[in-house]
Scaffold this motif. Sequence first.
Motif, PDB file in Angstrom:
ATOM      1  N   VAL A 150       0.840  -1.204   0.000  1.00 32.66           N
ATOM      2  CA  VAL A 150       0.000   0.000   0.000  1.00 32.66           C
ATOM      3  C   VAL A 150       0.870   1.247   0.000  1.00 32.66           C
ATOM      4  O   VAL A 150       0.579   2.239  -0.683  1.00 32.66           O
ATOM      5  CB  VAL A 150      -0.937  -0.015   1.218  1.00 32.66           C
ATOM      6  N   ALA A 151       1.955   1.220   0.767  1.00 37.13           N
ATOM      7  CA  ALA A 151       2.841   2.380   0.846  1.00 37.13           C
ATOM      8  C   ALA A 151       3.467   2.699  -0.504  1.00 37.13           C
ATOM      9  O   ALA A 151       3.683   3.866  -0.839  1.00 37.13           O
ATOM     10  CB  ALA A 151       3.936   2.135   1.884  1.00 37.13           C
ATOM     11  N   GLY A 234       9.379  -3.658  14.244  1.00 40.59           N
ATOM     12  CA  GLY A 234       9.320  -2.768  15.394  1.00 40.59           C
ATOM     13  C   GLY A 234      10.541  -2.819  16.284  1.00 40.59           C
ATOM     14  O   GLY A 234      10.477  -2.382  17.442  1.00 40.59           O
ATOM     15  N   MET A 235      11.676  -3.304  15.763  1.00 43.46           N
ATOM     16  CA  MET A 235      12.888  -3.454  16.569  1.00 43.46           C
ATOM     17  C   MET A 235      14.023  -2.556  16.093  1.00 43.46           C
ATOM     18  O   MET A 235      15.175  -2.756  16.473  1.00 43.46           O
ATOM     19  CB  MET A 235      13.353  -4.915  16.529  1.00 43.46           C
ATOM     20  N   LEU A 236      13.735  -1.564  15.276  1.00 41.98           N
ATOM     21  CA  LEU A 236      14.804  -0.747  14.702  1.00 41.98           C
ATOM     22  C   LEU A 236      15.567   0.028  15.772  1.00 41.98           C
ATOM     23  O   LEU A 236      16.803   0.105  15.746  1.00 41.98           O
ATOM     24  CB  LEU A 236      14.225   0.218  13.670  1.00 41.98           C
ATOM     25  N   GLU A 296      10.222   5.476   8.173  1.00 41.66           N
ATOM     26  CA  GLU A 296       9.079   5.162   9.019  1.00 41.66           C
ATOM     27  C   GLU A 296       8.647   6.365   9.849  1.00 41.66           C
ATOM     28  O   GLU A 296       7.460   6.579  10.078  1.00 41.66           O
ATOM     29  CB  GLU A 296       9.433   3.995   9.953  1.00 41.66           C
ATOM     30  N   THR A 297       9.606   7.166  10.289  1.00 40.02           N
ATOM     31  CA  THR A 297       9.298   8.281  11.193  1.00 40.02           C
ATOM     32  C   THR A 297       8.582   9.415  10.487  1.00 40.02           C
ATOM     33  O   THR A 297       7.676  10.040  11.067  1.00 40.02           O
ATOM     34  CB  THR A 297      10.588   8.803  11.841  1.00 40.02           C
ATOM     35  N   SER A 356       8.333   5.359  15.974  1.00 37.26           N
ATOM     36  CA  SER A 356       7.001   5.108  15.422  1.00 37.26           C
ATOM     37  C   SER A 356       7.180   4.494  14.039  1.00 37.26           C
ATOM     38  O   SER A 356       8.215   4.695  13.388  1.00 37.26           O
ATOM     39  CB  SER A 356       6.187   6.401  15.333  1.00 37.26           C
ATOM     40  N   TYR A 357       6.164   3.754  13.593  1.00 30.91           N
ATOM     41  CA  TYR A 357       6.246   3.038  12.321  1.00 30.91           C
ATOM     42  C   TYR A 357       5.013   3.379  11.484  1.00 30.91           C
ATOM     43  O   TYR A 357       4.106   2.552  11.307  1.00 30.91           O
ATOM     44  CB  TYR A 357       6.357   1.533  12.573  1.00 30.91           C
ATOM     45  N   ASP A 358       4.996   4.598  10.971  1.00 25.04           N
ATOM     46  CA  ASP A 358       3.824   5.092  10.243  1.00 25.04           C
ATOM     47  C   ASP A 358       3.612   4.351   8.921  1.00 25.04           C
ATOM     48  O   ASP A 358       2.478   4.021   8.563  1.00 25.04           O
ATOM     49  CB  ASP A 358       3.975   6.593   9.980  1.00 25.04           C
ATOM     50  N   ARG A 359       4.686   4.091   8.182  1.00 25.96           N
ATOM     51  CA  ARG A 359       4.559   3.397   6.905  1.00 25.96           C
ATOM     52  C   ARG A 359       4.123   1.952   7.120  1.00 25.96           C
ATOM     53  O   ARG A 359       3.235   1.440   6.409  1.00 25.96           O
ATOM     54  CB  ARG A 359       5.888   3.445   6.153  1.00 25.96           C
TER      55      ARG A 359
END
Length: 368
Positions: A150-151, A234-236, A296-297, A356-359
């Motif tokens: 989708v991104a 979610g571990m970046l 992502e941010t 945060s992981y917006d994408r």
Amino acid sequence: CFFILGLRVTVLLTSSLMVLGAGLRCVPVSDLEIRKKLIHGGQLLNGLAGPTVMNAAPFLSTTWFSPDERATATAIASLLNYLGCAAAFLVGPLVVPPPNGTAHLVSLSDTQHIKDRIEAVLYAEFGMVSLIFSAALAYFPSRPPFPPSVAAASQRLSYRRSFCRLLSNFRFLMIALAYAIPLGVFSGWSGVLDLILTPIHVSQVDAGWIGFWSIVGGCVVGIAMARFADFIRGMLKFILLLLLSGATLASTWFTLTCLTTVTHLPLTTATLYTSCILLGIFLNSSIPIFFELFVETVYPVPEGISCGVVTFLSNVFMGVLLFFLTFYHTEFSWFNWCLPGSCLLSLLLILCFRESYDRLYLDVVVSV
């Protein structure tokens, strides 16, 4: 550039600049002043293409790969660029004889031999760049037939709105500094590694091998870490904390080892190799993780803009450091201390950063 022209046109444009730049350095002109201007012009064209190549990885991974493959694709695309830097550490010392304190020129024939070997390197680089340009010209599509996520198909912000959002996003500025300061310092430091190691009786060949293995190790570990990030999302931030902690310890070890008269730590080839290579592994492997966290941010800011800003900042810090080096070049202990200081500052910024992981959220929610 990617956002306006598309991936194919941008790659062809940048690779053509590289071909032209490499070709200018090979023009056989007897006048040394003209030859110097041609070489500087070629380096300028190559430098203009550099930021685009460095920033292509996140855009490429978003355009062509699914969410569970993006970090790995970013790591491979961004770190392969550094393998060329690793090869440069070896090509120089192994192909071109050293004219510095490790060897002495005794005749005009030696000077001519060095000149011939340098020209051979320039011709080889021109050939490789031309081959890459020909391959891209033959086949390099801008995007796949269908978006992989989708991104990849979503609308992005304009240039003006993107820069306004980046400059007003305090969280982005935090991680931008966390990336730019240590990577800029490390780039400047590694560029003069042979000069730093010469006072402790390390030859430029050994310095080249240290640079080579640190980059190769960073590429391997970086791809492994990116693959881990794809498996466990979610571990970046956690991965960056581990890598920057290791970089801080390794850089401190190297700096204290060089101060052997004060710290009395053993100064051996093994300790120098180990500390330098570990430092390179930790910092180089953090690059694709940082890139993914940037995107992502600040999503939906285009990947090329966000990564281009941090790359510019990194080059600024490297330039400032090398500028000071022109004035304080007789003693390098201050240069070595910049490494652990920059790594520690970056570690503190990442600790305070709220990820945060917006994408990723968009891909997961909309897909479901």
